[in-house]
Design a protein around this motif. Sequence first.
Motif, PDB file in Angstrom:
ATOM      1  N   GLU A  28       0.836  -1.207   0.000  1.00 42.06           N
ATOM      2  CA  GLU A  28       0.000   0.000   0.000  1.00 42.06           C
ATOM      3  C   GLU A  28       0.875   1.264   0.000  1.00 42.06           C
ATOM      4  O   GLU A  28       1.963   1.279   0.578  1.00 42.06           O
ATOM      5  CB  GLU A  28      -0.864  -0.005   1.264  1.00 42.06           C
ATOM      6  N   VAL A  29       0.368   2.312  -0.639  1.00 44.52           N
ATOM      7  CA  VAL A  29       1.033   3.616  -0.618  1.00 44.52           C
ATOM      8  C   VAL A  29       0.162   4.563   0.206  1.00 44.52           C
ATOM      9  O   VAL A  29      -0.970   4.872  -0.168  1.00 44.52           O
ATOM     10  CB  VAL A  29       1.226   4.191  -2.029  1.00 44.52           C
ATOM     11  N   VAL A  30       0.698   4.980   1.345  1.00 46.95           N
ATOM     12  CA  VAL A  30      -0.022   5.902   2.231  1.00 46.95           C
ATOM     13  C   VAL A  30       0.645   7.258   2.135  1.00 46.95           C
ATOM     14  O   VAL A  30       1.866   7.375   2.304  1.00 46.95           O
ATOM     15  CB  VAL A  30      -0.004   5.392   3.689  1.00 46.95           C
ATOM     16  N   VAL A  31      -0.140   8.285   1.838  1.00 49.54           N
ATOM     17  CA  VAL A  31       0.398   9.642   1.717  1.00 49.54           C
ATOM     18  C   VAL A  31      -0.152  10.496   2.853  1.00 49.54           C
ATOM     19  O   VAL A  31      -1.363  10.485   3.119  1.00 49.54           O
ATOM     20  CB  VAL A  31       0.041  10.268   0.351  1.00 49.54           C
ATOM     21  N   ILE A  32       0.757  11.204   3.526  1.00 49.25           N
ATOM     22  CA  ILE A  32       0.365  12.087   4.632  1.00 49.25           C
ATOM     23  C   ILE A  32       0.507  13.533   4.174  1.00 49.25           C
ATOM     24  O   ILE A  32       1.578  13.944   3.725  1.00 49.25           O
ATOM     25  CB  ILE A  32       1.247  11.851   5.879  1.00 49.25           C
ATOM     26  N   ILE A  33      -0.602  14.275   4.271  1.00 47.24           N
ATOM     27  CA  ILE A  33      -0.581  15.688   3.901  1.00 47.24           C
ATOM     28  C   ILE A  33      -1.018  16.527   5.103  1.00 47.24           C
ATOM     29  O   ILE A  33      -1.553  15.997   6.085  1.00 47.24           O
ATOM     30  CB  ILE A  33      -1.505  15.987   2.693  1.00 47.24           C
ATOM     31  N   GLY A  34      -0.795  17.834   4.995  1.00 47.99           N
ATOM     32  CA  GLY A  34      -1.222  18.730   6.065  1.00 47.99           C
ATOM     33  C   GLY A  34      -0.350  19.968   6.088  1.00 47.99           C
ATOM     34  O   GLY A  34       0.693  20.009   5.434  1.00 47.99           O
ATOM     35  N   ILE A 205      -1.067   8.734  -6.781  1.00 44.68           N
ATOM     36  CA  ILE A 205      -0.302   7.564  -6.322  1.00 44.68           C
ATOM     37  C   ILE A 205      -0.881   6.864  -5.089  1.00 44.68           C
ATOM     38  O   ILE A 205      -0.680   5.676  -4.888  1.00 44.68           O
ATOM     39  CB  ILE A 205       1.169   7.980  -6.036  1.00 44.68           C
ATOM     40  N   ALA A 206      -1.627   7.596  -4.265  1.00 52.88           N
ATOM     41  CA  ALA A 206      -1.992   7.074  -2.939  1.00 52.88           C
ATOM     42  C   ALA A 206      -3.123   6.068  -2.977  1.00 52.88           C
ATOM     43  O   ALA A 206      -4.128   6.257  -3.658  1.00 52.88           O
ATOM     44  CB  ALA A 206      -2.372   8.226  -2.021  1.00 52.88           C
ATOM     45  N   ASP A 207      -2.949   4.977  -2.223  1.00 54.26           N
ATOM     46  CA  ASP A 207      -4.071   4.084  -1.930  1.00 54.26           C
ATOM     47  C   ASP A 207      -4.886   4.680  -0.784  1.00 54.26           C
ATOM     48  O   ASP A 207      -6.086   4.463  -0.671  1.00 54.26           O
ATOM     49  CB  ASP A 207      -3.552   2.702  -1.501  1.00 54.26           C
ATOM     50  N   PHE A 208      -4.173   5.420   0.061  1.00 53.66           N
ATOM     51  CA  PHE A 208      -4.776   5.922   1.293  1.00 53.66           C
ATOM     52  C   PHE A 208      -4.149   7.273   1.588  1.00 53.66           C
ATOM     53  O   PHE A 208      -2.937   7.437   1.457  1.00 53.66           O
ATOM     54  CB  PHE A 208      -4.440   4.925   2.413  1.00 53.66           C
ATOM     55  N   VAL A 209      -4.970   8.260   1.960  1.00 56.82           N
ATOM     56  CA  VAL A 209      -4.465   9.598   2.287  1.00 56.82           C
ATOM     57  C   VAL A 209      -4.858   9.952   3.713  1.00 56.82           C
ATOM     58  O   VAL A 209      -5.987   9.692   4.147  1.00 56.82           O
ATOM     59  CB  VAL A 209      -5.030  10.672   1.315  1.00 56.82           C
ATOM     60  N   ILE A 210      -3.894  10.527   4.429  1.00 54.99           N
ATOM     61  CA  ILE A 210      -4.127  11.000   5.792  1.00 54.99           C
ATOM     62  C   ILE A 210      -3.923  12.503   5.807  1.00 54.99           C
ATOM     63  O   ILE A 210      -2.907  12.993   5.310  1.00 54.99           O
ATOM     64  CB  ILE A 210      -3.130  10.331   6.758  1.00 54.99           C
ATOM     65  N   PHE A 211      -4.882  13.221   6.357  1.00 56.73           N
ATOM     66  CA  PHE A 211      -4.718  14.665   6.541  1.00 56.73           C
ATOM     67  C   PHE A 211      -4.501  14.923   8.030  1.00 56.73           C
ATOM     68  O   PHE A 211      -5.332  14.597   8.867  1.00 56.73           O
ATOM     69  CB  PHE A 211      -5.947  15.435   6.045  1.00 56.73           C
ATOM     70  N   MET A 212      -3.334  15.504   8.350  1.00 58.90           N
ATOM     71  CA  MET A 212      -2.981  15.809   9.737  1.00 58.90           C
ATOM     72  C   MET A 212      -2.980  17.305   9.981  1.00 58.90           C
ATOM     73  O   MET A 212      -2.637  18.092   9.100  1.00 58.90           O
ATOM     74  CB  MET A 212      -1.578  15.274  10.063  1.00 58.90           C
ATOM     75  N   ASP A 213      -3.348  17.676  11.196  1.00 55.82           N
ATOM     76  CA  ASP A 213      -3.229  19.070  11.631  1.00 55.82           C
ATOM     77  C   ASP A 213      -3.100  19.087  13.146  1.00 55.82           C
ATOM     78  O   ASP A 213      -3.801  18.348  13.840  1.00 55.82           O
ATOM     79  CB  ASP A 213      -4.457  19.873  11.187  1.00 55.82           C
TER      80      ASP A 213
END
Length: 245
Positions: A28-34, A205-213
Amino acid sequence: MINVKGIKKNYGELEVLKGIDLKVEKGEVVVIIGPSGSGKSTFLRCLNYLEVPSAGSIKIDEFSIDAENYSKGDVKNLRSKSAMVFQNFNLFNNKTVLENVMEGLITVKNLDKKISEEIALKRLKQVNMDMKKDSYPKSLSGGQKQRVAIARAVALNPEVILFDEPTSALDPEMVLEVLNVIKELADDDTTMVIVTHEISFARDIADFVIFMDKGVIIEQGTAKEVLLNPKQVRTKEFLSNVSLH
């Protein structure tokens, strides 16, 4: 594959991570944004104990480590499961491109020089940097340095590759060449956790995206769910200020 529970990180009174949970499946490709200062890079560095969490546990495959009770050996075992690609490349300036990629194979994997060289050359070829094998980092462009750094990470054959803002130190025209290399890895089912500000890349690209703050996960889901149909007000606000192209 990866199971993270309750990861916290404090610097004195400052609470940077407030209890992060994450599951990543193999391939899996997990992308973290924020936004800047949300704790993304700190969290990534906690995954291989470059930053030691204040609390929480990390499990990669059958190996687990607990922030409340761990040994140096545990940290070594955890790091053997992952490889990291940094925004500033972290290459050895006094070693050639080939020697940079061989270094971890010799020191971490304890492989002999000949086998290390074969693996290193194969991985350099994969990122189109084999023709620069005898060059030193100072003679390379930023995009070339980052491709060498990616080859070095892949050469270790880790369970997961961690990318910390892999394009943020690059000139705009260099960004695409590095993103293309990462996309090729994704196509090979390489497990990756990527912190990035390249939202369009995350979408592709992401299978899964996480938005952090502010040290917490505000929203998570597929790229389509989080980037194109966000539910949380804070996510919508953030995405309205960044380009999706």
